[in-house]
Design an enzyme around this catalytic site. Structure first.
Site, mmCIF file in Angstrom:
data_model
loop_
_atom_site.group_PDB
_atom_site.id
_atom_site.type_symbol
_atom_site.label_atom_id
_atom_site.label_comp_id
_atom_site.label_asym_id
_atom_site.label_seq_id
_atom_site.Cartn_x
_atom_site.Cartn_y
_atom_site.Cartn_z
ATOM 1 N N THR A 87 41.135 48.421 56.246
ATOM 2 C CA THR A 87 41.229 46.973 56.064
ATOM 3 C C THR A 87 41.532 46.380 57.431
ATOM 4 O O THR A 87 42.601 46.643 57.994
ATOM 5 C CB THR A 87 42.366 46.615 55.090
ATOM 6 O OG1 THR A 87 42.145 47.288 53.857
ATOM 7 C CG2 THR A 87 42.405 45.107 54.844
ATOM 8 N N LYS A 162 37.491 41.618 50.490
ATOM 9 C CA LYS A 162 38.798 42.280 50.330
ATOM 10 C C LYS A 162 39.943 41.285 50.565
ATOM 11 O O LYS A 162 40.883 41.200 49.763
ATOM 12 C CB LYS A 162 38.880 43.444 51.315
ATOM 13 C CG LYS A 162 40.263 43.994 51.586
ATOM 14 C CD LYS A 162 40.650 45.095 50.660
ATOM 15 C CE LYS A 162 42.101 45.488 50.873
ATOM 16 N NZ LYS A 162 42.589 46.480 49.972
ATOM 17 N N LYS A 237 50.245 42.449 55.417
ATOM 18 C CA LYS A 237 49.132 42.685 56.342
ATOM 19 C C LYS A 237 47.872 41.948 55.872
ATOM 20 O O LYS A 237 47.224 41.250 56.641
ATOM 21 C CB LYS A 237 48.844 44.193 56.443
ATOM 22 C CG LYS A 237 47.583 44.509 57.235
ATOM 23 C CD LYS A 237 47.158 45.965 57.162
ATOM 24 C CE LYS A 237 45.793 46.113 57.823
ATOM 25 N NZ LYS A 237 45.298 47.494 57.824
HETATM 26 P P1 NAD Z 1 48.150 55.481 57.435
HETATM 27 O O1 NAD Z 1 48.976 54.856 58.515
HETATM 28 O O2 NAD Z 1 48.784 56.455 56.482
HETATM 29 O O3 NAD Z 1 46.885 56.242 58.101
HETATM 30 C C1 NAD Z 1 46.207 55.800 59.246
HETATM 31 C C2 NAD Z 1 45.953 57.033 60.107
HETATM 32 O O4 NAD Z 1 45.155 56.644 61.236
HETATM 33 C C3 NAD Z 1 47.234 57.660 60.675
HETATM 34 O O5 NAD Z 1 47.339 59.001 60.232
HETATM 35 C C4 NAD Z 1 47.067 57.554 62.192
HETATM 36 O O6 NAD Z 1 47.603 58.662 62.903
HETATM 37 C C5 NAD Z 1 45.557 57.464 62.327
HETATM 38 N N1 NAD Z 1 45.112 56.845 63.571
HETATM 39 C C6 NAD Z 1 45.527 55.679 64.131
HETATM 40 N N2 NAD Z 1 44.859 55.429 65.262
HETATM 41 C C7 NAD Z 1 44.004 56.491 65.444
HETATM 42 C C8 NAD Z 1 43.050 56.825 66.429
HETATM 43 N N3 NAD Z 1 42.828 56.026 67.507
HETATM 44 N N4 NAD Z 1 42.362 57.981 66.291
HETATM 45 C C9 NAD Z 1 42.572 58.790 65.217
HETATM 46 N N5 NAD Z 1 43.473 58.522 64.232
HETATM 47 C C10 NAD Z 1 44.167 57.384 64.361
HETATM 48 O O7 NAD Z 1 47.483 54.270 56.643
HETATM 49 P P2 NAD Z 1 46.785 54.315 55.185
HETATM 50 O O8 NAD Z 1 47.777 53.944 54.155
HETATM 51 O O9 NAD Z 1 45.996 55.573 55.074
HETATM 52 O O10 NAD Z 1 45.791 53.072 55.314
HETATM 53 C C11 NAD Z 1 44.563 53.144 56.050
HETATM 54 C C12 NAD Z 1 43.812 51.847 55.884
HETATM 55 O O11 NAD Z 1 43.555 51.634 54.498
HETATM 56 C C13 NAD Z 1 44.569 50.607 56.388
HETATM 57 O O12 NAD Z 1 43.666 49.761 57.027
HETATM 58 C C14 NAD Z 1 45.129 50.007 55.103
HETATM 59 O O13 NAD Z 1 45.314 48.615 55.210
HETATM 60 C C15 NAD Z 1 44.033 50.349 54.119
HETATM 61 N N6 NAD Z 1 44.477 50.417 52.707
HETATM 62 C C16 NAD Z 1 45.609 51.092 52.389
HETATM 63 C C17 NAD Z 1 46.011 51.139 51.057
HETATM 64 C C18 NAD Z 1 47.254 51.883 50.657
HETATM 65 O O14 NAD Z 1 47.680 51.727 49.499
HETATM 66 N N7 NAD Z 1 47.855 52.697 51.515
HETATM 67 C C19 NAD Z 1 45.240 50.507 50.065
HETATM 68 C C20 NAD Z 1 44.060 49.859 50.426
HETATM 69 C C21 NAD Z 1 43.688 49.826 51.774
#
Ligand code: NAD
Length: 292
Positions: A87, A162, A237
């Site tokens: 997102t 979204k 966010k």
């Molecule tokens: P998270 O922080 O658990 O995972 C993100 C991952 O990206 C981390 O493990 C981090 O180390 C990695 N990362 C960051 N920069 C990087 C780079 N340059 N190279 C490689 N890896 C990198 O977050 P999440 O909960 O998995 O969410 C991911 C996305 O999904 C976000 O954009 C969030 O808004 C969206 N989202 C999350 C949820 C939820 O319930 N958690 C629901 C819908 C959407």
């Protein structure tokens, strides 16, 4: 299919694992997280992307997406598709799609709803922006990771859908929480208000699927001490992204802006961080009219 998967956090980890479990060859990379079972570890984002037919990214922000895209686009084979499921802001989604397209790649923005539970169960909903041909190429992967993929329009349309959906959700959740708190102060049993609202014109998903009042309506995070579910900081966010998009588009969104401010206070100044976004209900129930 050969797939590169970058960003193996709470969402990306189980999504990549589901693709591997379905028999695809997945190479993953994350700055901090290990690869889940079945996913081969690459040494870099470019390493995960090289030779892949589809590269999926699941990253925390538009800045992270831009950084990863700058690294993987030159490494991808012509004709491959870059599919971002994070997102992020609409402008980052559009810019990355422009760069990918200029490099002869397909590009999709495909943010999800359904949370970690949906990512693990493979029941996410994808909201997809990009060219139809690219959507159809990636659809078999959407079918593994999710239950539904809606093609919303051109690049950026998935992110737009979204944040508009989540702006409705944030605003209706706040309205639902303050109305149920008001009902309590008027001596009205919340269970009776639920009986009325769930079949009347005040009805919404926030009441009938996710009632913020404990022991009222179907089971929800309210019945589990407001453990997320969908954390208040993730709602903050998304409301921030909606506000940014409204500023970019010159749109008047006063209720969305107020919801963003209420969630900002809840997360940054009150006890909202780490709690479900429906914990706005006990917040309102505990406060008087002046906020005390
Ligand atoms: P998270 O922080 O658990 O995972 C993100 C991952 O990206 C981390 O493990 C981090 O180390 C990695 N990362 C960051 N920069 C990087 C780079 N340059 N190279 C490689 N890896 C990198 O977050 P999440 O909960 O998995 O969410 C991911 C996305 O999904 C976000 O954009 C969030 O808004 C969206 N989202 C999350 C949820 C939820 O319930 N958690 C629901 C819908 C959407």
């Amino acid at each position: 299919m050969r797939i590169g998967f970058i960003g193996l956090g709470n969402m990306g980890g189980p999504m990549a694992a589901n693709l591997a479990a379905a028999g695809h060859e997945v190479r993953g990379f994350d700055l901090a997280q290990p690869c889940p079972e079945g996913v081969a570890a690459a040494a870099s984002a470019a390493g995960a992307a090289a030779g892949a037919e589809v590269v999926v990214t699941m990253l925390p922000s538009g800045g992270a997406l831009r950084a990863v895209a700058a690294e993987v686009i030159p490494a991808m084979a012509p004709g491959a598709v870059l599919c971002d499921c994070s997102t992020v802001d609409v402008a980052s989604a559009r810019d990355v799609a422009t760069d990918a397209t200029a490099a002869g790649l397909g590009a999709l923005d495909a943010p999800v709803s359904g949370g970690v539970g949906g990512a693990t169960a493979g029941t996410l909903t994808f909201m997809v922006g990009g060219r139809k041909a690219d959507v159809e190429r990636v659809r078999p992967l959407f079918d593994i990771m999710g239950a539904r993929a809606v093609h919303c329009g051109a690049a950026g349309a998935g992110q737009a859908a979204k944040i508009c959906n989540n702006m409705i959700l944030g605003v209706t959740m706040i309205a639902t929480c303050e109305a149920f708190a008001l009902a309590g102060k008027l001596g009205l049993d919340p269970a009776r208000l639920y009986d009325v609202v769930s079949t009347a014109s005040g009805q919404s998903w926030s009441t009938t699927s996710y009632c913020p009042v404990p022991a009222v309506g179907p089971a929800s995070p309210a019945d589990n001490d407001y453990r997320p579910g969908f954390a208040a900081e993730l709602m903050l966010k998304d409301l921030g992204l909606a506000k940014e998009a409204a500023e970019m588009a010159g749109a008047d969104t006063p209720a969305g802006t107020l919801a963003a401010e209420l969630y900002r206070r809840f997360v940054e100044e009150e006890d909202g961080r780490g709690r479900d976004f429906s914990a706005m209900y006990p917040r309102f129930a505990a406060r008087g009219r002046t906020g005390a």
